[in-house]
Every structure is written in C-alpha cells, then in structure tokens.
Design a protein around this motif. Sequence first.
Motif, PDB file in Angstrom:
ATOM      1  N   PRO A  98       4.861   6.368  -0.276  1.00 58.44           N
ATOM      2  CA  PRO A  98       5.730   6.885  -1.343  1.00 58.44           C
ATOM      3  C   PRO A  98       4.726   8.066  -2.235  1.00 58.44           C
ATOM      4  N   LYS A  99       3.512   7.414  -2.371  1.00 56.66           N
ATOM      5  CA  LYS A  99       2.594   8.195  -3.084  1.00 56.66           C
ATOM      6  C   LYS A  99       1.239   8.099  -2.752  1.00 56.66           C
ATOM      7  N   THR A 100       0.521   9.312  -2.556  1.00 58.86           N
ATOM      8  CA  THR A 100      -0.741   9.485  -2.121  1.00 58.86           C
ATOM      9  C   THR A 100      -1.404  10.424  -2.914  1.00 58.86           C
ATOM     10  N   GLU A 101      -2.597  10.119  -3.193  1.00 63.68           N
ATOM     11  CA  GLU A 101      -3.636  10.894  -3.925  1.00 63.68           C
ATOM     12  C   GLU A 101      -4.708  11.207  -3.027  1.00 63.68           C
ATOM     13  N   LYS A 102      -5.215  12.243  -2.737  1.00 71.57           N
ATOM     14  CA  LYS A 102      -6.252  12.537  -1.723  1.00 71.57           C
ATOM     15  C   LYS A 102      -7.465  13.122  -2.622  1.00 71.57           C
ATOM     16  N   GLN A 103      -8.552  12.941  -2.232  1.00 68.35           N
ATOM     17  CA  GLN A 103      -9.730  13.430  -2.577  1.00 68.35           C
ATOM     18  C   GLN A 103     -10.559  13.713  -1.080  1.00 68.35           C
ATOM     19  N   VAL A 104     -10.702  15.179  -0.908  1.00 65.66           N
ATOM     20  CA  VAL A 104     -11.461  15.623   0.107  1.00 65.66           C
ATOM     21  C   VAL A 104     -12.907  16.100  -0.271  1.00 65.66           C
ATOM     22  N   PHE A 105     -13.806  15.735   0.253  1.00 63.18           N
ATOM     23  CA  PHE A 105     -15.335  16.096  -0.010  1.00 63.18           C
ATOM     24  C   PHE A 105     -15.879  16.556   1.353  1.00 63.18           C
ATOM     25  N   VAL A 110     -11.154  10.371   0.842  1.00 62.30           N
ATOM     26  CA  VAL A 110     -10.519   9.236   0.215  1.00 62.30           C
ATOM     27  C   VAL A 110      -9.032   9.219  -0.006  1.00 62.30           C
ATOM     28  N   LEU A 111      -8.337   8.352   0.275  1.00 65.16           N
ATOM     29  CA  LEU A 111      -6.761   8.241   0.077  1.00 65.16           C
ATOM     30  C   LEU A 111      -6.639   6.894  -0.674  1.00 65.16           C
ATOM     31  N   TYR A 112      -5.793   7.153  -1.808  1.00 63.08           N
ATOM     32  CA  TYR A 112      -5.233   6.296  -2.473  1.00 63.08           C
ATOM     33  C   TYR A 112      -3.675   6.196  -2.578  1.00 63.08           C
ATOM     34  N   SER A 113      -3.306   5.232  -1.820  1.00 56.97           N
ATOM     35  CA  SER A 113      -1.714   5.264  -1.662  1.00 56.97           C
ATOM     36  C   SER A 113      -0.935   3.929  -1.962  1.00 56.97           C
ATOM     37  N   THR A 114       0.229   3.983  -2.262  1.00 56.93           N
ATOM     38  CA  THR A 114       1.108   2.912  -2.125  1.00 56.93           C
ATOM     39  C   THR A 114       1.933   3.118  -0.508  1.00 56.93           C
ATOM     40  N   TYR A 115       2.194   1.800  -0.106  1.00 53.05           N
ATOM     41  CA  TYR A 115       2.707   1.830   1.353  1.00 53.05           C
ATOM     42  C   TYR A 115       3.904   0.812   1.166  1.00 53.05           C
ATOM     43  N   ARG A 124      14.811 -10.631  12.532  1.00 50.35           N
ATOM     44  CA  ARG A 124      14.894 -10.532  11.099  1.00 50.35           C
ATOM     45  C   ARG A 124      13.869  -9.482  10.487  1.00 50.35           C
ATOM     46  N   LYS A 125      14.486  -8.565   9.480  1.00 53.40           N
ATOM     47  CA  LYS A 125      13.833  -7.535   9.216  1.00 53.40           C
ATOM     48  C   LYS A 125      12.788  -7.851   7.921  1.00 53.40           C
ATOM     49  N   ILE A 126      11.576  -7.673   7.742  1.00 57.00           N
ATOM     50  CA  ILE A 126      10.781  -7.831   6.714  1.00 57.00           C
ATOM     51  C   ILE A 126      10.227  -6.646   5.979  1.00 57.00           C
ATOM     52  N   VAL A 127      10.245  -6.289   4.807  1.00 46.18           N
ATOM     53  CA  VAL A 127       9.692  -5.253   4.003  1.00 46.18           C
ATOM     54  C   VAL A 127       8.483  -5.816   3.351  1.00 46.18           C
ATOM     55  N   GLN A 128       7.378  -4.984   3.502  1.00 43.57           N
ATOM     56  CA  GLN A 128       6.071  -5.233   2.761  1.00 43.57           C
ATOM     57  C   GLN A 128       5.644  -3.933   1.853  1.00 43.57           C
ATOM     58  N   ARG A 129       5.354  -4.284   0.595  1.00 42.38           N
ATOM     59  CA  ARG A 129       4.938  -3.088  -0.020  1.00 42.38           C
ATOM     60  C   ARG A 129       3.441  -3.589  -0.703  1.00 42.38           C
ATOM     61  N   GLY A 130       2.595  -2.365  -0.893  1.00 41.84           N
ATOM     62  CA  GLY A 130       1.370  -2.670  -1.605  1.00 41.84           C
ATOM     63  C   GLY A 130       0.891  -1.261  -1.823  1.00 41.84           C
ATOM     64  N   ARG A 131      -0.550  -1.461  -2.080  1.00 40.42           N
ATOM     65  CA  ARG A 131      -1.406  -0.387  -2.367  1.00 40.42           C
ATOM     66  C   ARG A 131      -2.571  -0.282  -1.330  1.00 40.42           C
ATOM     67  N   ALA A 132      -2.958   0.769  -0.993  1.00 42.34           N
ATOM     68  CA  ALA A 132      -4.040   0.992  -0.046  1.00 42.34           C
ATOM     69  C   ALA A 132      -5.183   2.180  -0.736  1.00 42.34           C
TER      70      ALA A 132
END
Length: 154
Positions: A98-105, A110-115, A124-132
């Motif tokens: 849903p949200k990704t910040e990119k730094q390209v050198f 480097v990617l900072y994201s929520t997933y 059974r369906k399972i939803v997992q959320r987090g940051r990466a």
Amino acid sequence: MNRFATVGVAGFVLTVAVACAARDFPADDARVARLMSDREAVWWAWFQNDTTRLGQLLAAEVVAINSHDSTWQDRAAVMASAKEFAKGGAKLLRVTFPKTEKQVFGTCAVLYSTYELELEQNGRKIVQRGRATEVFIWHNGVWQNTGWHLDSES
C-alpha cells in the motif's frame, strides 16, 4: 595506519561511493519500474517455492530478518524456508504494498514499504500486514534482493 593503507581505504570508499552515487531517475525509468516488478517477484517466488526465479532474484550475500524470528537467514536458509512454507500447504493469494518509499542510488536501491499478504491454508484465508525494508542491487539485468527486515502487525 600507514600511508599506503590509508590511500587504499580511501580509494575503496571512493569506489563504493561512485558505484552507489545518487542519481535522479525519471519516474518512468525502466529500471525503477523493473525494481518494483522484481521486488514483487521475490515475494511470489518465495511463497511459491520457485527456486529458479528465487535463485535469480536473491543476491549470494542475502541477509533476511523476518518477523518473530530470532535468527537471521542467509541464502541457503531463505531457500530452505521457502521450501518449508510450501510443504505446509499454504498458498499466497495476494501481496500488495500500500505504501512504498524508494531510494535509488545508481545500482543500489532501498525500499521502505507496508505490505499486506492474503494466504489460504486448509480452506481458511489469513491476512498478514506489516512493514518491510528491502535492499536491492542491479546485477545481471535484474534487481537482486540483498536483504530485508520485516515486522508484522498480525
């Protein structure tokens, strides 16, 4: 430190700085678009235990830090964990960032994201959320994942 060693260290640092020098890529740059595609492919390859694709997209020196895991994984451990996940019978239905910040050198990114993951196991369906936080290098025409650090909300 002697003068020769000082010059050698300074030369190495300068070489690394030039190799990863910040560049302003246009938003539509093909390599930046490829970065996002290759990142998603790493996730799908891991969850599907696609060892061929995962082998292409993981750097030899990968270090993975996963949620709720006290050990850090090298490449062999990442491949083994993908195999173990597949044996468990769960299936990835969807992965979104849903949200990704990119730094390209240059050739480093480097990617900072929520997933958000949706898995299915035993009907059974399972939803997992987090940051990466993920680090990539441009190598052999693909963005290879050199490491990640995940945390999860659920």
